[in-house]
Design an enzyme around this catalytic site. Structure first.
Site, PDB file in Angstrom:
ATOM      1  N   ASP A   1       0.835  -1.190   0.000  1.00 52.59           N
ATOM      2  CA  ASP A   1       0.000   0.000   0.000  1.00 52.59           C
ATOM      3  C   ASP A   1       0.878   1.252   0.000  1.00 52.59           C
ATOM      4  O   ASP A   1       1.699   1.441   0.902  1.00 52.59           O
ATOM      5  CB  ASP A   1      -0.881  -0.049   1.259  1.00 52.59           C
ATOM      6  CG  ASP A   1      -1.815   1.115   1.313  1.00 52.59           C
ATOM      7  OD1 ASP A   1      -2.527   1.324   0.325  1.00 52.59           O
ATOM      8  OD2 ASP A   1      -1.820   1.831   2.331  1.00 52.59           O
TER       9      ASP A   1
ATOM     10  N   THR B   1      -3.537   5.008  -3.574  1.00 51.55           N
ATOM     11  CA  THR B   1      -2.477   5.804  -2.946  1.00 51.55           C
ATOM     12  C   THR B   1      -1.150   5.676  -3.687  1.00 51.55           C
ATOM     13  O   THR B   1      -0.327   6.572  -3.609  1.00 51.55           O
ATOM     14  CB  THR B   1      -2.287   5.388  -1.482  1.00 51.55           C
ATOM     15  OG1 THR B   1      -2.124   3.981  -1.441  1.00 51.55           O
ATOM     16  CG2 THR B   1      -3.467   5.772  -0.654  1.00 51.55           C
ATOM     17  N   THR B   2      -0.940   4.572  -4.380  1.00 49.85           N
ATOM     18  CA  THR B   2       0.299   4.427  -5.139  1.00 49.85           C
ATOM     19  C   THR B   2       0.194   5.225  -6.432  1.00 49.85           C
ATOM     20  O   THR B   2       1.109   5.982  -6.780  1.00 49.85           O
ATOM     21  CB  THR B   2       0.541   2.946  -5.483  1.00 49.85           C
ATOM     22  OG1 THR B   2       0.226   2.163  -4.350  1.00 49.85           O
ATOM     23  CG2 THR B   2       1.958   2.695  -5.888  1.00 49.85           C
TER      24      THR B   2
ATOM     25  N   ASP C   1      -8.787  -0.914   2.393  1.00 50.38           N
ATOM     26  CA  ASP C   1      -8.863  -0.288   1.062  1.00 50.38           C
ATOM     27  C   ASP C   1     -10.133  -0.733   0.349  1.00 50.38           C
ATOM     28  O   ASP C   1     -10.861   0.079  -0.220  1.00 50.38           O
ATOM     29  CB  ASP C   1      -7.657  -0.714   0.190  1.00 50.38           C
ATOM     30  CG  ASP C   1      -6.410   0.083   0.530  1.00 50.38           C
ATOM     31  OD1 ASP C   1      -6.411   0.726   1.595  1.00 50.38           O
ATOM     32  OD2 ASP C   1      -5.444   0.054  -0.257  1.00 50.38           O
TER      33      ASP C   1
HETATM   34  P1  ADP Z   1      -3.124   1.839  -5.588  1.00 50.77           P
HETATM   35  O1  ADP Z   1      -2.431   1.938  -4.276  1.00 50.77           O
HETATM   36  O2  ADP Z   1      -2.897   3.053  -6.425  1.00 50.77           O
HETATM   37  O3  ADP Z   1      -4.544   1.452  -5.481  1.00 50.77           O
HETATM   38  P2  ADP Z   1      -2.702  -0.784  -6.628  1.00 50.77           P
HETATM   39  O4  ADP Z   1      -1.448  -1.549  -6.412  1.00 50.77           O
HETATM   40  O5  ADP Z   1      -3.930  -1.180  -5.913  1.00 50.77           O
HETATM   41  O6  ADP Z   1      -2.357   0.719  -6.382  1.00 50.77           O
HETATM   42  O7  ADP Z   1      -2.982  -0.836  -8.206  1.00 50.77           O
HETATM   43  C1  ADP Z   1      -4.067  -0.187  -8.778  1.00 50.77           C
HETATM   44  C2  ADP Z   1      -3.966  -0.235 -10.288  1.00 50.77           C
HETATM   45  O8  ADP Z   1      -3.984  -1.577 -10.747  1.00 50.77           O
HETATM   46  C3  ADP Z   1      -5.132   0.481 -10.914  1.00 50.77           C
HETATM   47  O9  ADP Z   1      -4.674   1.335 -11.933  1.00 50.77           O
HETATM   48  C4  ADP Z   1      -5.977  -0.655 -11.465  1.00 50.77           C
HETATM   49  O10 ADP Z   1      -6.667  -0.244 -12.614  1.00 50.77           O
HETATM   50  C5  ADP Z   1      -4.954  -1.710 -11.769  1.00 50.77           C
HETATM   51  N1  ADP Z   1      -5.519  -3.066 -11.740  1.00 50.77           N
HETATM   52  C6  ADP Z   1      -6.022  -3.721 -10.682  1.00 50.77           C
HETATM   53  N2  ADP Z   1      -6.455  -4.964 -11.023  1.00 50.77           N
HETATM   54  C7  ADP Z   1      -6.198  -5.094 -12.334  1.00 50.77           C
HETATM   55  C8  ADP Z   1      -6.393  -6.154 -13.286  1.00 50.77           C
HETATM   56  N3  ADP Z   1      -6.960  -7.311 -12.938  1.00 50.77           N
HETATM   57  N4  ADP Z   1      -5.981  -5.955 -14.551  1.00 50.77           N
HETATM   58  C9  ADP Z   1      -5.418  -4.794 -14.919  1.00 50.77           C
HETATM   59  N5  ADP Z   1      -5.202  -3.768 -14.071  1.00 50.77           N
HETATM   60  C10 ADP Z   1      -5.585  -3.897 -12.805  1.00 50.77           C
HETATM   61 MG    MG Z   2      -5.370  -0.327  -4.754  1.00 50.33          MG
END
Ligand code: ADP
Ligand code: MG
Length: 544
Positions: free
Chosen positions: A55, A88-89, A392
């Site tokens: 996270d 958040t990332t 989250d």
């Molecule tokens: P954050 O802390 O920003 O939420 P995450 O590590 O949760 O970061 O990643 C979020 C990103 O991953 C988003 O841009 C989302 O669209 C993408 N994402 C999540 N699941 C999938 C998936 N199954 N296929 C493609 N992209 C995905």
């Molecule tokens: Mg996320």
């Protein structure tokens, strides 16, 4: 003549370069943890405590960042965490990219003010475009939409493999705490969801319970394990043997009187308990201690007593079951009384055993229906990370249930915006054009990073995505309209319709993260002078 400063001063391009470098360094740390194939970070603090997390907000919070510009980024992810809970990332990565590209523009002699104006305009346009064209109402997608939002959020985490199980649990849980407001709009106060961690078993054995759970057992074996139609008393004082206050001296001449004092001391507590029980209480929650001798009164009355309940918990329980937390039984006249009106009610109070721990469950409280998630996991690190991931997901589910609007994930929104802004920039004849083009390019950092983290060919995938989105925006054909939902299929290294694949995120999360990232980049870009005062010498500070 220049003003002399006791310290150091950095200005102009120098400070911009330093700031960009610091911000880039912070963003690079979290970059590899973005997306479903992102990796985790292990952080060890100065006393050796270990945190393993994926996270963004947690990682950045644990780094003790010194640089003032980099601190803005840490603050940024905290803000996103607080306002939305997820994303958040992404927000940090986008902000760093915006800043880097702005700095390049400044080097080409474009004034920061122009860039700022361009960025603001691009942000406004993007938000409008998301609202008008990219967001999808959940009603048109069916119940699975909410589940998919939760799954998308969980996908990128340690518990991603169990995302089906957790998504179901979380959606049920958030839906159950809904309260209908005065304007018929339903609010989901996620404070009513209690998340408990319990070491043992695997993550899949985590359970959702309808009710409030306390991680303690009843105080004596003889008490019942289940009480229906519970009448709950919440006491914020101890039920120990009565003691005179420190410093009070009682002189006793006769040994018999000493015994009487002892008996009276015990009786005072007994009377207190009996007053509470007589008022009808059959569940007594106490924040402090209950002496062992006093337990028999509860056992005789067939009541459950629980000691050392957390103060925060008891306040919540009291609020929800309609009880009053009493700090003393004393009334205005100096007499000790317990009124029936101080009791709260619940349908059932039970004690159950899960893993190595006993839990007291309070189900069916009068005012609100609390929900509890009991998370299981092999060790502390996994449980902590599970808790953060669940948090989250709870936040995004709440957002979607309240706003009923989602966007497609996997880089779809970012690519669509990038193509749109690029053509929008060309319609402008002013200097902001360049800044808007750079803004458009910056957004692509998300799909690029997602592809790189999944060990796929980023250039190839990005080119395909751009092609589809450009086609969807330049044509009004029905079939091509669907192309606006094209996003990354990271497992197979392809592009696909992510709306159909169920990669969904709350619209509000995207909008807020765009807003926050732009504002953060602008606030750092505005800095053109850093004056750091040297600390005063010790002697002067003392004044001697
Ligand atoms: P954050 O802390 O920003 O939420 P995450 O590590 O949760 O970061 O990643 C979020 C990103 O991953 C988003 O841009 C989302 O669209 C993408 N994402 C999540 N699941 C999938 C998936 N199954 N296929 C493609 N992209 C995905
Ligand atoms: Mg996320």
């Amino acid at each position: 003549m220049s003003v002399s400063i006791l310290g150091s001063r950095e200005s102009g391009q120098n400070i911009r370069d330093t700031n960009v470098r610091a911000v880039q360094a912070v963003a690079n740390i979290v970059k590899s943890s973005l997306g479903p194939n992102g990796l985790d970070k292990m952080l060890v603090d100065e006393i050796g405590d270990v945190v393993i997390s994926n996270d963004g907000a947690t990682i950045l919070r644990s780094l003790e960042v010194q640089h003032p510009a980099a601190k803005v980024l840490v603050e940024l992810s905290r803000l996103q965490d607080q306002e939305v809970g997820d994303g958040t990332t992404s927000v940090v990565i986008v902000a760093a990219e915006l800043l880097k590209r702005a700095n390049d523009l400044v080097k080409y002699k474009i004034h920061p003010t122009t860039i700022i104006a361009g960025y603001r305009l691009a942000m406004k346009e993007s938000i409008q475009y998301i609202k008008d064209y990219l967001s999808v109402k959940t009603e048109t997608l069916g119940k699975d939409a909410i589940l998919n939002v939760a799954k998308t959020s969980l996908n990128s985490k340690l518990i991603g493999a169990e995302s089906d199980h957790f998504a179901n649990m979380i959606v049920n849980c958030v839906e159950a705490v809904g309260i209908v407001g005065p304007n018929k709009d339903v609010k989901y106060p996620i404070k009513s969801i209690k998340v408990l961690k319990c070491i043992g078993l695997s993550a899949k054995e985590s359970v959702h319970l309808n009710g409030f759970a306390l991680m303690t057992g009843r105080t004596a074996q003889g008490m019942p394990t289940s009480i229906k139609n519970a009448r709950i008393a919440c006491l914020d004082f101890n039920l120990n043997k009565f003691k005179l206050q420190m410093g009070i001296q009682v002189l006793v001449n006769d040994a018999k009187n000493l015994e009487k004092i002892r008996i009276r001391e015990l009786e005072i507590t007994k009377e207190r308990i009996q007053k509470v029980l007589k008022a009808g209480a059959n569940v007594v929650l106490v924040t402090k201690a209950i002496d062992d001798f006093a337990l028999k009164y509860f056992v005789e009355a067939g009541a459950i007593a629980v000691r050392r309940v957390d103060k925060k918990d008891i306040r919540k329980i009291a609020k929800q079951c309609g009880a009053e937390v009493l700090i003393t039984l004393m009334n205005n006249e100096g007499e000790e009384v317990f009124n029936e009106s101080s009791l709260g009610s619940a349908e059932e109070v039970t004690e159950e055993r899960l893993g190595d721990n006993d839990f007291i469950f309070i189900k069916g409280m009068k005012k609100s229906s609390s929900q509890t998630l009991i998370l299981r996991g092999a060790n502390e690190f996994m449980l902590d990370e599970t808790e953060r991931s669940v948090h989250d997901a709870i936040c995004v589910v709440k957002r979607v249930l309240e706003s009923k609007s989602v966007v497609v994930g996997g880089g779809a929104v970012e690519t669509a915006l990038s193509i749109y802004l690029d053509s929008f920039a060309r319609t402008l004849g002013s200097k902001e054009q360049l800044a808007i083009s750079e803004f458009a390019e910056s957004l692509l950092v998300i799909p690029k990073t997602l592809a790189i983290n999944a060990a796929q060919d980023a250039c190839d995938l990005l080119a395909k995505m751009k092609m589809y989105h450009a086609a969807s925006q330049s044509s009004s054909e029905e079939k091509k309209q669907e192309y606006k939902y094209v996003g990354l299929d990271l497992a197979n290294g392809k592009v696909r319709n992510n709306l159909k694949a169920g990669v969904l995120e709350p619209t509000i999360s995207k909008i807020k993260s765009l807003k926050f990232a732009t504002e953060a980049a602008i606030s750092i870009l505005r800095i053109d002078d850093l004056i750091e005062l040297a600390p005063k010498p010790e002697k002067e500070r003392d004044g001697h």
